[in-house]
Design an enzyme around this catalytic site. Structure first.
Site: not given
Ligand code: NAD
Length: 418
Positions: A68, A92, A104, A188, A219, A346
């Site tokens: 996954k 995880k 992945k 998340t 997100n 998921s």
């Molecule tokens: P996203 O792209 O929706 O949001 C990322 C945010 O970070 C944006 O607001 C962006 O402006 C900001 N950002 C980018 N560069 C930055 C910086 N230098 N300083 C501060 N903020 C900055 O992504 P997401 O889906 O919210 O994912 C964010 C993190 O969470 C990632 O590491 C991702 O792997 C992890 N994650 C997300 C999910 C999910 O379901 N969305 C699940 C597991 C892990």
């Protein structure tokens, strides 16, 4: 991510092995992926030219169930990164007790430079290239960096065409109308929020006087800020790539969400502008890095003043920084637990696709809450019992579960008995 990222990931395995009951055979097996393919994807561009893109799919381990893990489209994708991410997924899934191994995938590409049709050809071409390595019972992909629900829909459709059967369970993170699950959008953040509520009891927090800073208002960060603010937590700072906004009385998160959604920017009038670096060092009860990897490093770790670091992002803390946070008695809820709500829902999507029985939102929330609470407490007990940092405890717990699965089929200890 640096090219030695896989070597870094294996250091976590070594640290966990010191506190785990897992047989050395398990540790040895988990030092390398079970299956890794590199593929060439021919993509016809809109101008008639042909691009040959490189893609990967890694099934790291499938002892506890099918692989996954997401698929990312990014220029910095590398074999080492994909293996490391698949390794993390293995742990995880084990730590939240899902019947999955880890996988992945990714393609070396800048998707922002592709037209919509080029993106669709790439997504379908990727599935044709790795199609024999994935499947509902072998390895189940999902979205990751720069891939989304529509891309999952194309991929599911292409796989279904390949096998001649409509197969929604081959991939998760699909649009609701094509078999996606209710509740996936904020899963998340919601998982981390359920852990926050448990910490509230343990630490006797009163939400109105408990402060939260969220780095990254995307997100994961937006939903976490919304859920915390909805419970009267004082979200004092949020940020995006342009910078941060701070208000010691608490930000109006509802307004921030509206402004972000309509303008793509934070509402600076809601507080004072500070930098992302300053946000990380705020004296708050909860710091939630929700943007990028490697933001808490040996350079700034000593200045982190939060009581709890809730790692919504993957890999926000380096291993050197980890040591400093631990010495300073800062509780780190590590990424593979804190953000596991996403993969958990998921899993619910996959179950719904396979049974054809689609759940109400309340059922998704109830089951997610049950899993997050159970596994947080299991990790917290393990940490206390062994007097080790939470991250090591979480990895050791996952390693124990992987070890039990290997043990069930016999190890050298079983076969050398007379
Ligand atoms: P996203 O792209 O929706 O949001 C990322 C945010 O970070 C944006 O607001 C962006 O402006 C900001 N950002 C980018 N560069 C930055 C910086 N230098 N300083 C501060 N903020 C900055 O992504 P997401 O889906 O919210 O994912 C964010 C993190 O969470 C990632 O590491 C991702 O792997 C992890 N994650 C997300 C999910 C999910 O379901 N969305 C699940 C597991 C892990």
């Amino acid at each position: 991510m640096a090219d030695d990222v896989f070597a870094e990931a294996l250091k976590r395995l070594d640290a966990a092995a010191e506190h785990s009951q897992a047989h050395p055979e398990t540790v040895a097996r988990l030092r390398r992926p079970k299956h890794m393919v590199e593929v060439s994807i021919p993509v016809r561009m809109d101008d008639g030219s042909l691009e040959l893109l490189t893609g990967y799919r890694c099934l790291y381990d499938d002892t506890r169930g099918p692989g996954k893990g997401g698929i990312r489209f990014h220029p910095n994708v590398s074999a080492s990164e994909i293996k490391a991410l698949a390794f993390w997924m293995t742990f995880k899934c084990a730590v939240v007790g899902l019947p999955y191994g880890g996988g992945k995938g990714g393609v070396i590409v800048d998707p922002k430079k592709l037209s919509g049709l080029e993106l669709e050809r790439l997504s379908r071409g990727y599935i044709r290239a790795v199609g024999r390595s994935i499947g509902p019972d072998t390895d189940v992909p999902a979205p990751d960096v720069y891939t989304n629900a529509r891309i999952m829909a194309w991929m599911m459709d292409e796989y279904s065409l390949m096998v001649g059967q409509r197969t929604p369970a081959v991939i998760t993170g699909k649009p609701i109308s094509l078999g996606g699950s209710l509740g996936r959008d904020d899963a998340t953040a919601r998982g981390a929020y359920y852990i926050t509520k448990e910490l509230e009891t343990i630490r006797e927090w009163k939400p109105e006087s408990t402060t939260v800073a969220v780095q990254g208002f995307g997100n994961a960060g937006q939903h976490y800020a919304r859920l915390c603010a909805g419970d009267d937590y004082k979200v004092v700072a949020i940020s995006d790539s342009r910078g941060a906004v701070y208000n010691s009385d608490g930000l109006d998160i509802r307004t921030q969400l509206q402004v972000k959604q309509s303008t793509g920017r934070l509402d600076a009038s809601g507080g004072k502008e500070i930098t992302n670096e300053e946000l990380l060092e705020l004296d708050v009860d909860i710091l939630a890095p929700a943007a990028l990897e490697n933001v808490i490093t040996s350079e700034n770790a000593a200045r982190i003043s939060a009581g709890v670091v809730m790692e919504l992002a993957n890999g926000p803390t380096t291993s050197e920084a980890d040591r400093v946070l631990s010495e300073n008695d800062i509780l780190v809820v590590p990424d593979i637990l804190a953000n596991a709500g996403g993969v958990t829902v998921s899993y619910f999507e996959w179950v719904q696709n396979r049974t054809g029985d689609y759940w109400k939102l309340e059922a998704v929330h109830e089951r997610l809450g049950e899993i997050m609470r159970r596994e947080f407490h299991a990790a917290n007990r393990f940490r206390r019992k062994h007097q080790i940092p939470m991250r090591t405890a979480v990895y050791a717990l996952a390693l124990d579960r992987l070890g039990e699965a290997h043990e069930a089929m016999g190890t050298s200890s079983t076969f050398s008995k007379r």
